[in-house]
Write a protein that holds these residues in place. Structure first.
Motif, PDB file in Angstrom:
ATOM      1  N   LYS A 172       5.727  -4.595  30.478  1.00 47.95           N
ATOM      2  CA  LYS A 172       4.511  -5.418  30.538  1.00 47.95           C
ATOM      3  C   LYS A 172       3.331  -4.740  29.848  1.00 47.95           C
ATOM      4  N   ARG A 173       3.252  -3.438  30.069  1.00 52.35           N
ATOM      5  CA  ARG A 173       2.134  -2.664  29.523  1.00 52.35           C
ATOM      6  C   ARG A 173       2.064  -2.811  27.988  1.00 52.35           C
ATOM      7  N   TYR A 174       3.252  -2.743  27.365  1.00 49.77           N
ATOM      8  CA  TYR A 174       3.286  -2.786  25.901  1.00 49.77           C
ATOM      9  C   TYR A 174       3.001  -4.188  25.356  1.00 49.77           C
ATOM     10  N   LEU A 175       3.219  -5.215  26.191  1.00 50.37           N
ATOM     11  CA  LEU A 175       2.916  -6.571  25.714  1.00 50.37           C
ATOM     12  C   LEU A 175       1.415  -6.736  25.468  1.00 50.37           C
ATOM     13  N   ILE A 176       0.639  -5.917  26.119  1.00 48.79           N
ATOM     14  CA  ILE A 176      -0.812  -5.942  25.866  1.00 48.79           C
ATOM     15  C   ILE A 176      -1.193  -4.848  24.873  1.00 48.79           C
TER      16      ILE A 176
END
Lengths: 179, 500
Positions: free
Chosen positions: A149-153
């Motif tokens: 999830k972190r990398y999607l932002i």
């Protein structure tokens, strides 16, 4: 450095002399193709011969020398590989031109061309961001990164910051008038 | 002397120039330290920035990046056992084992002191030998220059890794690329294929950015990107003073070797480092072992590498002959700014030459200071995510190519040459000789045709001593592989024939 030393038609070091490879033949063919395109361009230009005045050999002199050397050299390379292949009874493939290796570099070249074409209608900044978004993800994936999830932002943010930073550097720093 | 003083005051008192020097040196060190980013790639990607600067500032900027990246390569060589540049390939042999023993900081400082010492020797070599060689260069007229270009092209092709034969063909292809566009004497267009943009010729920047920037990224994408982890902590920074002093003789010998090799056209930093290291290994073979963390090995490699930087500028400035791809990019930068390297540069633009001297000295000092202060930060950079770096380089390649003439066509040229460079690499064709051909080709053509117009006879090349000597050396070097093969075959035949 896996194959830094390679034999050519004239040969250099024979340290890695092995069975002849298809790529060695193709290297010669590429030069022959270049020579054919160059000689076609020189032949079909009627004005170049007019440049020969007095002792000046003219504007086509050096191009013809280059074209001839490249063409004959390429041909010599091809013949040399074929002779070696006949002697060795084999023409080895090198494993360099396989889809698994080539698809991403090919995709990058295509997306760069699209990026270049999109610059005028979309503007440099927008086109850069559209180009950067998928490619930051590709580089992340190729480095073994997971898409949590972190990398999607984080990844889109990085893409915008890199594209924006470089745009600002050129636009405000050295006044480049981008489309 | 007056010019040198004037240039020193001008550079040191101009905040813009000083800022450029600091930024270029920093960026050079950082990019040089990152594996996969060569010094040539660093220079090629930064070259477009220099386009908008005045020539003096452009050289301060590019020399900062050049020297900075030459040193930066040693950081990754010591910390992760991967040389950032070819010149630092032997630093890793003794640097990495020392780092593995928890003395990474000490190894880095040894390398830094040695590279600074080598840089200073290279600087003195440049200041002493360049004017002398430039004076000798006045004996050169168009026949000498024409042959010198043939000599340079052949040597550079010969020194390129890979097949010499294919390197010569690649060099000839570069020479053809150099003839694209309007002929300087008759104004007739060549190889424009009906594309008006090509009549202006092929600009060096999109070419260099494509061949040395994009090609590398394309190669990188073939396989998963492996990020090496720095094996050690930095630990102590300073080695013991008496240990440093012990290596003084090595530093002097290696820097002299580096300087001399650097001056020889086409020899390059990799040869300088190999010779310096080999010499010390031979001298100390009975008392010391190399390759296991011996500081003398680091000193030998680093002094040789950095002394070669100053040395390589000697033939570049005095004769217009680049020693390797990095200096070929520098020649391109000079030409872009309308400055033709050669003896005339010393008489027509002594102030510019003085600027180069001061810029190199400033860069050596800046590299030393910045590296000492930021050693730990540079080490941390090695663990930065590669995606940021590679995406940044990609967009820089595109932006930089566009910025040269504000032309989208140049971006297309960059993509074309990047793809072509990738294809050539896959086929085992060396790409660097193309750059040499592109840079030296127009100079060769100009001088060859001028010779024939002025002297009216090809025999002039065989009636003057310098062309005869240069042609003889070129012929010997190019024919050596043939003789090697013949000798090999004779030996094989003799073996097969047996003792009888």
């Amino acid at each position: 450095m896996s194959r830094e030393i390679n034999e050519g038609a004239a040969g250099t070091e024979s340290v890695l002399a092995g069975p002849p490879r298809v790529v060695d033949f193709a290297a010669g063919a590429v030069f022959v193709l270049i020579a054919l395109i160059a000689s076609w361009s020189l032949w079909t230009d009627p004005y170049l011969e007019l440049g020969k005045v007095g002792d000046d050999p003219g504007p086509s002199f050096i191009p013809w020398i280059g074209t001839t050397v490249i063409g004959l050299g390429g041909l010599a390379q091809m013949i040399w590989v074929l002779i070696k292949a006949k002697k060795a009874g084999v023409l080895k493939t090198s494993g360099e031109f396989v889809v698994a290796k080539l698809w991403l570099p090919a995709l990058l070249v295509v997306s760069l061309i699209i990026y270049q074409l999109a610059m005028k209608p979309l503007g440099f900044f927008t086109a850069s961001i559209i180009f950067a978004l998928p490619w930051v993800a590709v580089f992340h994936w190729r480095s073994g990164g997971a898409f949590t999830k972190r990398y999607l932002i984080q990844l889109p943010l990085e893409a915008v910051l890199i594209a924006g930073g470089i745009y600002s550097l050129f636009y405000y720093g050295i006044n480049v008038p981008f489309p | 002397m007056t010019e040198l003083l004037h240039a020193t005051v001008t550079i040191l008192t101009d905040p813009v120039t000083m800022a450029l020097a600091v930024v270029a040196t920093l960026v050079g060190i950082i990019l040089g330290a990152l594996p996969g980013i060569s010094s040539t790639m660093t220079l090629a990607v930064l070259l477009p920035f220099s386009f908008s600067m005045e020539p003096g500032n452009a050289m301060v900027f590019l020399l900062g990046a050049f020297y900075g990246s030459a040193w930066g390569g040693s950081i990754s060589a010591i910390l992760i056992n991967i040389p950032g540049t070819p010149g630092s390939m032997l630093t890793q042999l003794d640097g990495y084992p020392l780092a593995k023993r928890g003395q990474a900081g000490v190894a880095l400082t040894y390398a830094l002191i040695a590279s600074t010492f080598g840089g200073v020797v290279g600087w003195f070599g440049l200041v002493i030998f360049a004017p002398t060689l430039a004076r000798a260069g006045f004996a050169f007229q168009s026949p000498e220059f024409a042959v010198l270009m043939i000599f340079g092209l052949s040597m550079l092709a010969y020194a390129s890794p890979g097949s010499t034969f294919l390197a010569i063909l690649a060099g000839m292809f570069g020479l053809l690329l150099g003839t694209v566009g309007l002929d300087m004497i008759t104004n007739l267009s060549r190889f424009d294929f009906g594309i008006p943009r090509l009549q202006a010729g092929i600009n060096i920047i999109p070419f260099a950015v494509g061949i040395f920037g994009l090609t590398e990224i394309l190669k990188l994408l073939e396989q998963p990107i492996v990020q090496e982890k720095a094996a050690t902590q930095i630990g102590e920074i300073w080695p013991r003073f008496r240990d440093v002093i012990k290596t003084w003789a090595t530093a002097i010998r290696s820097s002299i070797v580096g300087l001399i090799v650097g001056i020889i056209p086409a020899a390059g930093s990799a040869v300088a480092v190999s010779m310096s290291y080999a010499q010390e290994k031979k001298l100390y073979e009975k008392t010391e072992t190399f390759g296991n963390g011996n500081p003398r090995g680091i000193v030998a490699a680093e002094t040789g590498n950095n002394a070669a930087v100053g040395g390589a500028l000697v033939p570049l400035l005095t004769l217009g002959l680049p020693g390797d791809t990095m200096t070929a990019v520098l020649v391109g930068a000079l030409l872009i700014h309308g400055l033709q390297p050669g003896p005339q540069l010393f008489t027509k633009h002594p102030d510019f030459i003085a600027t180069i001297y001061v810029a190199l000295a400033l860069t050596i000092v800046l590299t030393f200071v910045l590296s000492l202060v930021l050693t730990r930060a540079f080490a941390k950079l090695l663990s930065a995510p590669p995606r940021i770096l590679y995406l940044g380089i990609l967009i820089l390649c595109v932006t930089g190519s566009f910025a040269v003439q504000n032309a989208l066509f140049d971006v297309l040229l960059m993509i074309f040459f990047g793809a072509l460079g990738y294809l050539f690499t896959k086929l085992g064709i060396p790409t660097a000789p193309m750059m040499f051909g592109l840079v030296l080709g127009p100079l060769l053509e100009e001088n060859l045709r001028r010779t024939l117009v002025v002297y009216g006879d090809w025999m002039v090349f065989f009636q003057r001593p310098i062309p005869v000597v240069l042609l003889a050396i070129t012929a010997v070097v190019l024919l050596l592989p043939f003789f090697g093969k013949v000798r090999e075959r004779l030996a094989r035949a003799a073996l097969e024939a047996g003792p009888d």
